[in-house]
Design a protein around this motif. Structure first.
Motif, short mmCIF file in Angstrom:
data_model
loop_
_atom_site.label_atom_id
_atom_site.label_comp_id
_atom_site.label_asym_id
_atom_site.label_seq_id
_atom_site.Cartn_x
_atom_site.Cartn_y
_atom_site.Cartn_z
N ALA A 27 0.85 -1.19 0.00
CA ALA A 27 0.00 0.00 0.00
C ALA A 27 0.89 1.24 0.00
CB ALA A 27 -0.91 -0.01 1.22
N CYS A 28 1.08 1.85 -1.17
CA CYS A 28 1.97 3.00 -1.23
C CYS A 28 1.71 3.81 -2.49
CB CYS A 28 3.43 2.55 -1.22
SG CYS A 28 3.96 1.72 -2.75
N ASP A 29 2.25 5.03 -2.50
CA ASP A 29 2.35 5.81 -3.72
C ASP A 29 3.76 6.35 -3.83
OD1 ASP A 29 2.57 8.22 -2.18
OD2 ASP A 29 0.39 8.35 -2.09
N ALA A 30 4.05 7.04 -4.91
CA ALA A 30 5.42 7.47 -5.18
C ALA A 30 5.99 8.38 -4.09
CB ALA A 30 5.49 8.18 -6.53
N SER A 31 5.14 9.12 -3.40
CA SER A 31 5.62 10.04 -2.36
C SER A 31 6.24 9.31 -1.17
CB SER A 31 4.48 10.94 -1.88
OG SER A 31 3.51 10.17 -1.16
N GLN A 32 5.93 8.01 -1.02
CA GLN A 32 6.48 7.23 0.10
C GLN A 32 7.72 6.44 -0.28
OE1 GLN A 32 2.09 5.74 0.75
NE2 GLN A 32 3.35 5.00 2.43
N VAL A 33 8.07 6.43 -1.57
CA VAL A 33 9.18 5.61 -2.06
C VAL A 33 10.47 6.42 -2.04
CG1 VAL A 33 10.09 4.32 -4.02
CG2 VAL A 33 7.65 4.21 -3.47
N LEU A 34 11.52 5.85 -1.47
CA LEU A 34 12.87 6.40 -1.54
C LEU A 34 13.74 5.42 -2.31
CD1 LEU A 34 11.71 7.87 1.10
CD2 LEU A 34 14.12 8.11 1.76
N ILE A 35 14.47 5.92 -3.28
CA ILE A 35 15.43 5.09 -4.01
C ILE A 35 16.75 5.14 -3.25
CG2 ILE A 35 16.62 4.72 -6.20
CD1 ILE A 35 13.58 4.28 -6.27
N VAL A 36 17.31 3.97 -2.95
CA VAL A 36 18.53 3.88 -2.15
C VAL A 36 19.54 2.97 -2.84
CG1 VAL A 36 17.35 4.30 0.05
CG2 VAL A 36 17.52 1.97 -0.81
N SER A 37 20.76 2.97 -2.31
CA SER A 37 21.83 2.16 -2.91
C SER A 37 21.82 0.74 -2.35
CB SER A 37 23.19 2.83 -2.67
OG SER A 37 23.21 4.10 -3.24
N GLY A 38 20.75 0.02 -2.61
CA GLY A 38 20.65 -1.36 -2.15
C GLY A 38 19.97 -1.46 -0.79
N VAL B 213 10.00 1.95 1.36
CA VAL B 213 8.67 2.55 1.43
C VAL B 213 8.40 2.93 2.88
CG1 VAL B 213 6.21 2.23 1.05
CG2 VAL B 213 7.85 1.21 -0.54
N ALA B 214 8.30 4.22 3.13
CA ALA B 214 8.12 4.71 4.50
C ALA B 214 6.67 5.11 4.73
CB ALA B 214 9.03 5.92 4.74
N PRO B 215 6.16 4.92 5.94
CA PRO B 215 4.85 5.47 6.26
C PRO B 215 4.87 6.99 6.07
CG PRO B 215 5.62 3.99 7.99
CD PRO B 215 6.77 4.23 7.09
N PRO B 216 3.75 7.61 5.69
CA PRO B 216 3.75 9.06 5.46
C PRO B 216 4.32 9.86 6.63
CG PRO B 216 1.71 8.10 4.66
CD PRO B 216 2.45 6.99 5.36
N SER B 217 4.10 9.39 7.87
CA SER B 217 4.57 10.14 9.04
C SER B 217 6.09 10.15 9.16
CB SER B 217 3.97 9.54 10.31
OG SER B 217 4.38 8.17 10.47
N LEU B 218 6.79 9.23 8.46
CA LEU B 218 8.24 9.12 8.58
C LEU B 218 9.00 9.57 7.33
CD1 LEU B 218 8.79 5.70 10.42
CD2 LEU B 218 8.85 8.00 11.39
N VAL B 219 8.29 9.93 6.27
CA VAL B 219 8.97 10.28 5.01
C VAL B 219 9.95 11.42 5.23
CG1 VAL B 219 8.63 11.27 2.71
CG2 VAL B 219 7.16 9.41 3.50
N GLY B 220 9.55 12.46 5.95
CA GLY B 220 10.43 13.60 6.19
C GLY B 220 11.69 13.21 6.94
N ALA B 221 11.56 12.33 7.94
CA ALA B 221 12.72 11.90 8.72
C ALA B 221 13.68 11.08 7.86
CB ALA B 221 12.26 11.08 9.93
N PHE B 222 13.14 10.21 7.01
CA PHE B 222 14.01 9.42 6.14
C PHE B 222 14.71 10.30 5.11
CE2 PHE B 222 11.82 5.61 7.71
CZ PHE B 222 12.89 4.72 7.75
N LEU B 223 14.02 11.28 4.57
CA LEU B 223 14.65 12.19 3.62
C LEU B 223 15.78 12.98 4.27
CD1 LEU B 223 11.67 13.60 1.53
CD2 LEU B 223 13.56 12.19 0.71
N ALA B 224 15.57 13.42 5.50
CA ALA B 224 16.62 14.17 6.20
C ALA B 224 17.86 13.31 6.40
CB ALA B 224 16.09 14.68 7.54
#
Length: 501
Positions: free
Chosen positions: A197-208, A354-365
């Motif tokens: 259950a996600c959309d593109a705003s929750q997806v982070l591309i990472v190095s593996g 894929v992060a929950p919406p509440s954590l997207v900002g923290a993961f991006l930081a």
């Protein structure tokens, strides 16, 4: 043969650093001294090509005459040598240093001794997999896909398409979350194939996936927090998640997956739990629905986070791929991670989180602090690979190939080692785990197997608790069927040798 063999080395294409200044010495003398010292200190090596006088003059912003004068002196004294039709090189005999140079080299050696000691220490602390290359592509290498079956020509065509048309925007700094069209493509794939259950705003591309786990550690855990962990489980995940100082508490795994009822309350409550519910590593079992629901309810009550590692669930042989835990009711407590390393090839170094919406900002930081943004070219290529249908076709094709390799390995184990190895589960993925009789030293089996060019993992190395079952984790994805058969033959000899001790 490596592509770079037979080509000029990178250092031969650069103009060596030589400083010139408006001082009392003539320019030619400054250039002469600069080259002479660089040669004696070993910064320029015997046989190394020297750029032309024209290139050096252009680099220094001076006329060519002082450069020619300096080079003539260096040639005369034997520091340089000319080769007809090839150019100018550091003299091949320069390794026979004069006494004064040897003294200077000795001083440099003493100055750098501490740095070399650190480098030596770092090399010795590398994991065995980084040092032991003999078994790298041998039978049973875990997590290596069938690289011989990858559509290289197709991939090269996509790379060429984007490399030739790189815009200024795509060459600049990128989005820390990743290329947006790729995130949309990954979200579409996960919703369709994995029931995430996600959309593109929750997806982070990472190095593996390993980077994804490090980000989870930085966002979810701090020193003293409690991390519940599958036992046995993936050692790489344990290392990454415990890097912030969290306390690891093992949770046993049985034939139905993680034993949720065995999770004892932690002082101060739980912070997170790491699970591989669709294809447990290393045992290969799948967590049943009842336990999945119980785990989600536990996370809700404890206000804990679930890190779901879905590392190779595209490949199932006895049923359709199972849906993700994240897609069930309770997705707001689940961080979902995956990788293209095992489906495509490891050197791609592209995974996703894929992060929950509440954590997207923290993961991006944390992503910004760690790596700014993922490199762009391979993201562009992978986007086309996904959107043009190549990925889906590749997965279908590889599923049949891996099933054939799995069948060959199982049949050979049962034929030759039926009395010694007991297969736990082989319904999915690119590896299987087989238990050894009590009393066998699986670490010794792995050591002796490596000496024969066989790569395997000791099951005991995957445990956190002291109670450890001996066994072997055997990869089959990256190994042709004939090599698997030969690998089992060699493994039977190793087990016979260990059994006699």
């Amino acid at each position: 043969m490596d592509n770079h063999l037979g080509k000029r080395s990178a250092r031969e294409t650069f103009v060596p650093f030589v400083a010139v200044a408006a001082d009392a010495r003539p320019l030619y003398r400054q250039i002469y001294d600069g080259y002479r010292v660089a040669i004696l200190e070993g910064r320029l090596r015997a046989g190394q090509r020297i750029p032309s006088t024209r290139a050096l003059a252009l680099e220094l912003g001076i006329s060519r005459l002082p450069v020619l004068t300096a080079f003539e002196q260096l040639l005369h004294e034997g520091y340089l040598e000319g080769r007809s039709g090839s150019g100018t090189f550091v003299a091949s005999s320069i390794h026979e240093l004069p006494a004064t140079a040897a003294s200077a080299a000795g001083a440099a050696h003493r100055r750098d001794s501490r740095d070399r000691a650190i480098a030596t220490s770092s090399a010795s602390s590398k994991p065995p997999q980084a040092r032991e290359r003999k078994a790298e592509f041998g039978a049973f290498r875990v997590s290596l896909p069938a690289l011989d079956q990858f559509p290289n020509r197709l991939w090269a065509r996509l790379v060429t398409r984007h490399a030739r048309a790189m815009s200024a925007e795509s060459m600049a700094y990128g989005d820390p979350a990743g290329y947006l069209p790729l995130r949309h493509a990954v979200a579409d794939y996960l919703r369709t194939a994995r029931a995430v259950a996600c959309d593109a705003s929750q997806v982070l591309i990472v190095s593996g996936s390993q980077m994804a786990l490090h980000l989870c550690a930085r966002v979810l855990l701090k020193p003293g927090d409690t991390l519940y962990f599958e036992d046995p489980g993936y050692p790489g995940a344990r290392t990454a998640l415990a890097a912030t100082g969290a306390t690891v508490r093992p949770v046993p795994v049985d034939a139905e997956g993680l034993a949720v009822r065995a999770m004892r309350p932690a002082k101060g409550g739980a912070s997170a739990i790491y699970v591989t519910p669709s294809h447990q590593y290393p045992l290969g079992v799948s967590m049943n629905v009842a336990r999945r629901l119980a785990l989600l309810e536990w996370a809700r009550r404890q206000r804990a986070w679930i890190v779901e590692d879905d590392y190779d669930s595209d490949y199932r042989y006895s049923s359709r791929p199972l849906g993700a835990l994240q897609g069930m009711n309770g997705a707001d407590r689940v961080i979902y991670t995956g990788t293209f390393s095992k489906v495509l090839f490891p050197a791609l170094r592209i995974g996703y989180l894929v992060a929950p919406p509440s954590l997207v900002g923290a993961f991006l930081a944390q992503r910004l602090a760690l790596d700014l943004f993922p490199q762009t070219l391979d993201q562009l290529v992978l986007t086309d690979f996904l959107c043009e249908g190549h990925f889906a076709r590749h997965v279908r094709r590889m599923r049949a190939i891996y099933q054939g390799r799995r069948d060959a390995l199982v049949a050979e184990i049962e034929r030759r080692l039926g009395g010694l190895l007991s297969i736990v589960n082989a319904d999915a993925g690119m590896h299987l785990t087989a238990r050894l009789p009590a009393g066998f030293d699986d670490a010794e089996v792995v050591r002796l197997a490596r000496a024969r060019g066989i790569s395997a993992i000791a099951l005991s190395s995957c445990y956190v608790a002291n109670t450890r079952d001996p066994g072997l984790v055997l990869g089959f994805g990256g190994v042709p069927e004939a090599d698997l058969v030969r690998g089992v033959q060699a493994l039977s000899q190793v087990l016979a040798e260990v059994g006699r001790r």
